[in-house]
Scaffold this active site. Structure first.
Site, PDB file in Angstrom:
ATOM      1  N   CYS A 159      61.994  62.594  32.040  1.00 21.57           N
ATOM      2  CA  CYS A 159      63.109  62.170  31.196  1.00 21.57           C
ATOM      3  C   CYS A 159      64.125  63.301  31.086  1.00 21.57           C
ATOM      4  O   CYS A 159      63.911  64.386  31.616  1.00 21.57           O
ATOM      5  CB  CYS A 159      62.611  61.839  29.787  1.00 21.57           C
ATOM      6  SG  CYS A 159      61.388  60.531  29.762  1.00 21.57           S
TER       7      CYS A 159
ATOM      8  N   GLY B 191      66.931  59.460  33.554  1.00 23.01           N
ATOM      9  CA  GLY B 191      66.390  58.314  32.842  1.00 23.01           C
ATOM     10  C   GLY B 191      67.469  57.314  32.528  1.00 23.01           C
ATOM     11  O   GLY B 191      68.469  57.662  31.900  1.00 23.01           O
TER      12      GLY B 191
ATOM     13  N   ASN C 103      60.044  65.463  27.462  1.00 24.03           N
ATOM     14  CA  ASN C 103      60.086  65.254  28.903  1.00 24.03           C
ATOM     15  C   ASN C 103      58.776  65.776  29.487  1.00 24.03           C
ATOM     16  O   ASN C 103      58.433  66.934  29.270  1.00 24.03           O
ATOM     17  CB  ASN C 103      61.283  66.014  29.497  1.00 24.03           C
ATOM     18  CG  ASN C 103      61.303  66.008  31.019  1.00 24.03           C
ATOM     19  OD1 ASN C 103      61.875  66.900  31.641  1.00 24.03           O
ATOM     20  ND2 ASN C 103      60.689  65.020  31.625  1.00 24.03           N
ATOM     21  N   GLY C 104      58.084  64.914  30.232  1.00 25.54           N
ATOM     22  CA  GLY C 104      56.811  65.303  30.829  1.00 25.54           C
ATOM     23  C   GLY C 104      55.726  64.329  30.428  1.00 25.54           C
ATOM     24  O   GLY C 104      56.010  63.296  29.819  1.00 25.54           O
TER      25      GLY C 104
ATOM     26  N   TYR D  68      63.895  66.119  44.815  1.00 21.75           N
ATOM     27  CA  TYR D  68      64.563  64.859  44.520  1.00 21.75           C
ATOM     28  C   TYR D  68      65.195  64.776  43.134  1.00 21.75           C
ATOM     29  O   TYR D  68      66.320  64.316  42.986  1.00 21.75           O
ATOM     30  CB  TYR D  68      63.560  63.704  44.676  1.00 21.75           C
ATOM     31  CG  TYR D  68      64.055  62.396  44.122  1.00 21.75           C
ATOM     32  CD1 TYR D  68      64.948  61.612  44.843  1.00 21.75           C
ATOM     33  CD2 TYR D  68      63.654  61.951  42.860  1.00 21.75           C
ATOM     34  CE1 TYR D  68      65.436  60.415  44.328  1.00 21.75           C
ATOM     35  CE2 TYR D  68      64.135  60.764  42.337  1.00 21.75           C
ATOM     36  CZ  TYR D  68      65.023  59.994  43.073  1.00 21.75           C
ATOM     37  OH  TYR D  68      65.494  58.836  42.562  1.00 21.75           O
TER      38      TYR D  68
END
Ligand code: AMP
Length: 504
Positions: A22, A48, A131-132, A277
């Site tokens: 995220c 996100g 995030n994670g 990416y």
């Protein structure tokens, strides 16, 4: 004020479903903090697209009780959720704010899972954006539920709030540290505890988190592109295991209060897929420019998997836009060094007015989406020796369909080069890959020739893990997580991970 008025009961099978990568932002000490938070979230939209939210707070001088946290969140892109200025100017008041962009996973579009989460507890109000992906959620959740905790969401993040609320440590700050020392796995976090902004990064440093200044204010964000958009200055990365508290103590010291998590791994484990990416090429991530690493990945690919020599045809190299553009530049630069006529060409056109295809549930829908997303420039491809550069192959849907499309334009040869190794396994730390059963590489036992046949390329070449690792810095404690490529998971995966994902 809170758009999420959802009382759905969370089905058992959704619990501990891995959350995905995220984007997060935190701003401290800027009048109207929700506005720069909004812009920064906009810059992090690639991290996100499923949902977005902001929590804000107006600091007081300590002479009156702290103001209440204000929240607004909902499904959709940042510009859709915050669709008019009044939301920022009249609802999300204050000079402190945190924000979150949520990435999508199949079937996880439940409104109650949209972050930031906010709760009232004995120390006041607490909000968190994460995030994670945590790896010990199930055991923690079971323990907390036995102790009487009621969960409202199916996410791992909620555990952090309950652990903080139930901690026996002496102060609110210690209770937060206690919670963060209890969870395992990947977390880059911003939290609000009343007026205090907290920023934390897990001891392995899986996900990025950087620190910046906006005039006198402080900014924390997943990537530096979120600083650029508000003209904030990059200061440094928040270190793995570092926890920063931004509060009134800074009036004296000028610096946030710094604390460290107990766990001290020998090496950090930055997610190398952020370079391949996920992050934007104009960001600095893990202290390095993503663009630079991506070019190096392209160069390394050209060295390791060169295009078969043939007749006098020029070689037309084409990126799968946009995520592979930078790698393709590196590839061409290296491939043309030996004097061969290798040119970067624009033969694939991407329609930008749809979301990422990967996020769509159901295979058929995804195939339609790939066709909606790409088309070929037939005049460029016809009769040419074409090399397609992509950053990764996940399920193989994109490669199969693109190669089909390109073949319709009659290239003389069609070669495919991938600037990462074959993805063999699920990511327990938040990168949104499907289970091994859906990944094309493990389906074919990692056999590149079989994958080549499946995608119908004339030749197919992946970058090796060793060569990939040669493109990144290994100074000091720097290290990288390569779990999705070789199953080497630096943090033990507990029972909340799907078993088939561990099988390589
Ligand atoms: P697939 O069609 O499943 O093989 O997906 C491959 C494409 O998805 C590549 O072109 C990548 O650029 C992109 N991709 C790789 N990883 C992810 C991810 N975690 N989320 C979304 N897209 C991805």
């Amino acid at each position: 004020m809170n758009r999420v008025l959802n009382t759905r009961i969370v089905p058992e099978e959704e619990i501990d479903k891995p959350q995905s990568n995220c984007g997060i932002v935190g701003i401290y000490g800027h009048p109207g903090a929700s506005t720069p938070t909004y812009y920064s979230l906009h810059a992090l939209q690639h991290r996100g697209q499923e949902a977005s939210g902001i929590v804000s707070c107006q600091r007081t001088n300590g002479d009156v009780p702290g103001s209440r946290l204000r929240i607004f969140k909902g499904p959709g892109l940042v510009t859709e959720v915050f669709s008019n200025q009044q939301i920022l100017n009249e609802i999300l008041l204050g000079d402190v704010a945190i924000g979150h962009n949520r990435y999508s996973t199949t079937g996880s579009d439940n409104l109650e899972n949209i972050q930031p989460f906010m709760v009232n507890y004995r120390d006041g109000q607490l909000a968190v954006a994460h995030n994670g992906n945590l790896t010990n959620t199930r055991s923690l959740r079971a323990r907390l539920q036995e102790e009487g905790t009621i969960f409202q969401t199916s996410t791992d993040t909620e555990v952090i709030l309950h652990l903080t609320a139930r901690s026996a440590a002496a102060t609110p700050e210690d209770r937060i540290m206690d919670a963060l020392n209890t969870v395992r796995g990947a977390f880059s976090l911003v939290m609000l505890h009343g007026e205090t902004l907290i920023a934390a990064r897990d001891p392995h440093g899986f996900r990025p988190l950087c620190l910046g200044r906006l005039g006198d204010a402080w900014v924390v964000a997943s990537e530096t592109c979120a600083l650029d958009i508000i003209q904030a200055e990059y200061v440094r990365d928040i270190e793995p295991g570092e926890v920063l508290f931004f509060d009134r103590r800074m009036d004296v010291s000028g610096e946030p209060v710094q604390r460290w998590l107990d766990l001290k791994p020998e090496k950090y484990h930055h997610c190398i897929f952020e370079y391949i990416y996920f992050s934007r090429p104009d960001s600095k991530v893990f202290g390095e420019n993503v663009d630079k690493i991506r070019r190096r990945l392209g160069k390394a690919l050209a060295e390791e998997r060169p295009i078969p020599a043939g007749d006098e045809h020029p070689v037309f190299v084409m990126a799968v836009p946009d995520s592979s553009n930078t790698a393709a530049v590196g590839f061409v630069r290296r491939a043309s060094k030996d004097g061969t006529d290798t040119r970067l060409e624009i033969g694939l056109i991407r329609n930008h007015y749809i979301g990422r295809t990967f996020i769509q549930p159901g295979q058929e829908k995804r195939e339609v989406k790939v066709r909606m997303k790409f088309n070929t420039v037939k005049g460029v491809i016809e009769g040419r020796k074409v090399v397609i550069i992509d950053d990764s192959i996940v399920r193989g849907t994109t490669s199969r369909l693109l190669i089909n499309l390109i073949r319709e334009a009659n290239p003389a040869e069609l070669h495919v080069r991938i600037s990462s190794p074959p993805i063999m396994s699920h990511c327990p730390y938040g990168m949104d890959f499907p289970s091994s059963a859906e990944l094309i590489a493990p389906q074919n036992g990692g056999d590149v020739e079989k994958i080549r046949q499946e995608v119908d390329a004339d030749t197919l070449g992946y970058l090796s893990i060793e060569k990939m690792l040669s493109t990144v810095s290994h100074e000091g404690k720097r290290g990288y997580c390569t779990g999705c490529f070789n199953g080497d998971y630096p943090v033990p995966i507990e029972e909340n991970m799907r078993k088939e994902d561990l099988e390589l």
